[in-house]
Design a protein around this motif. Sequence first.
Motif, mmCIF file in Angstrom:
data_model
loop_
_atom_site.group_PDB
_atom_site.id
_atom_site.type_symbol
_atom_site.label_atom_id
_atom_site.label_comp_id
_atom_site.label_asym_id
_atom_site.label_seq_id
_atom_site.Cartn_x
_atom_site.Cartn_y
_atom_site.Cartn_z
ATOM 1 N N ALA A 353 0.821 -1.209 0.000
ATOM 2 C CA ALA A 353 0.000 0.000 0.000
ATOM 3 C C ALA A 353 0.856 1.261 0.000
ATOM 4 N N PHE A 354 2.017 1.216 0.645
ATOM 5 C CA PHE A 354 2.843 2.420 0.745
ATOM 6 C C PHE A 354 3.548 2.765 -0.567
ATOM 7 N N ASN A 355 3.366 1.929 -1.607
ATOM 8 C CA ASN A 355 3.974 2.235 -2.901
ATOM 9 C C ASN A 355 3.103 3.151 -3.757
ATOM 10 N N ILE A 356 2.094 3.744 -3.158
ATOM 11 C CA ILE A 356 1.325 4.791 -3.818
ATOM 12 C C ILE A 356 1.085 5.886 -2.785
ATOM 13 N N LYS A 357 1.131 7.134 -3.225
ATOM 14 C CA LYS A 357 1.030 8.260 -2.297
ATOM 15 C C LYS A 357 -0.268 8.191 -1.494
ATOM 16 N N MET A 362 -5.420 4.229 2.801
ATOM 17 C CA MET A 362 -6.509 3.882 1.894
ATOM 18 C C MET A 362 -7.126 2.537 2.264
ATOM 19 N N SER A 363 -8.410 2.385 1.962
ATOM 20 C CA SER A 363 -9.064 1.086 2.102
ATOM 21 C C SER A 363 -8.642 0.204 0.935
ATOM 22 N N ARG A 364 -8.921 -1.112 1.030
ATOM 23 C CA ARG A 364 -8.593 -1.991 -0.091
ATOM 24 C C ARG A 364 -9.326 -1.560 -1.352
ATOM 25 N N GLU A 365 -10.550 -1.077 -1.204
ATOM 26 C CA GLU A 365 -11.329 -0.632 -2.360
ATOM 27 C C GLU A 365 -10.683 0.588 -3.009
ATOM 28 N N GLU A 366 -10.199 1.505 -2.194
ATOM 29 C CA GLU A 366 -9.533 2.699 -2.729
ATOM 30 C C GLU A 366 -8.225 2.338 -3.419
ATOM 31 N N LEU A 367 -7.499 1.391 -2.848
ATOM 32 C CA LEU A 367 -6.254 0.950 -3.468
ATOM 33 C C LEU A 367 -6.521 0.291 -4.815
ATOM 34 N N GLU A 368 -7.529 -0.567 -4.864
ATOM 35 C CA GLU A 368 -7.886 -1.218 -6.122
ATOM 36 C C GLU A 368 -8.264 -0.184 -7.186
ATOM 37 N N LYS A 369 -9.009 0.826 -6.787
ATOM 38 C CA LYS A 369 -9.410 1.873 -7.719
ATOM 39 C C LYS A 369 -8.197 2.624 -8.254
#
Length: 410
Positions: A353-357, A362-369
Amino acid sequence: MSTFNEKLEKYAELIVKVGVNVQPDQKVVINSSVESAPLSRLITKKAYEVGASDVIINWADEEITLLRYQNSPIEIFEKAALHRAAERIELAHENAVFISIVSENPDLLKGVDGKKIAANQKAMGQALEEFRQMIQSNAISWTVVGAASEGWAAKVFPDLSHAEQVPALWEIIFETTRMNTADPIQTWKNHDETLNNKAAYLNEQQYAALHYTAPGTDLTIGLPKNHVWVGAGSYNKQGKEFMANMPTEEVFSCAEKTSVNGYVSSTKPLSYAGNIIDKFKITFKDGRIVDVVAEQGEDILKDLVATDEGSHYLGEVALVPDPSPISQSGILFYNTLFDENASNHLAIGSAYAFNIKGGEDMSREELEKAGVNSSMTHVDFMIGSDKMNIDGITASGDKVPVFRNGDWAF
């Protein structure tokens, strides 16, 4: 010249002070084989010396592990030991630090029913989902380190006598973890800075994609907007630095889940779940793995890809120069912790998760988006060599050299 016992004690100190950076009144969890007990005892000693409140050790024994796989019915592996997963999650919420000592015989489960291995990986992956998310968002401090064992040493040094194998493996572990320097802790801090400088350059560029070419490889990997390249050290939610892998030579980020196209060939064997997977080629279309072939361990690899939906996609993208010390040692370790730090590599499954600003929050849904893949598995495989070139592709489509002949081009 330091004795073996002196080096081992320095190694334990490095693991405690740099690997997980134990704080006063903090709990420490060690996952270790019984063969690695001498190192585990020293880590325990060093942890208490810096103020740890408790040290909890989870022991494993290879012979017992093998007997279980040979004799227990598949139903046993299809259901995770939920109490063990709950203990790990509870300790993580208490801000414990986690140390995993890897020393496995790469061929331990050779010949074991692959369905049992796949079932166990899936069941434990599901049970540990919350813990995995905490690891991948740097909520807690953790590290993975190596320790020599008879089975592993025999695989790495088959031409040495039995008496020489384990000492030889320990010596290369000490060499690659910088134990043979005057001040290993300061040496690690300097190494961390070097890798962070490479990550900083890549973060400034914000390439839209990377294009890999090498014998057996022609692969384009899209990178998410606001992706973050990370070097050796990380910071947990409390702002304490830790080193997740020791040794480490990589700078890494994440793939954009649906923007991977082409094919890639392995350059080193993959030691996975007590088996060796070797000489394999993976083909991607719109991010998804659409074909897998391997000369050895093909069924095991296919089972890995089939773990869940996310295991059909890439997570981590890591850059490691071929002139790195582990690569130049010329030793094939049959252990991902070491072999991945000798080679550019990719990971099937979950991204960090930390590989995106802002990804840590973020939630898993936000990360997937945002294009960041999620899976219950994360397995690195090695693709780099001195014949690999990598170009960064800008948003306007220009190509900029990132790697030439296996080394940094900037």
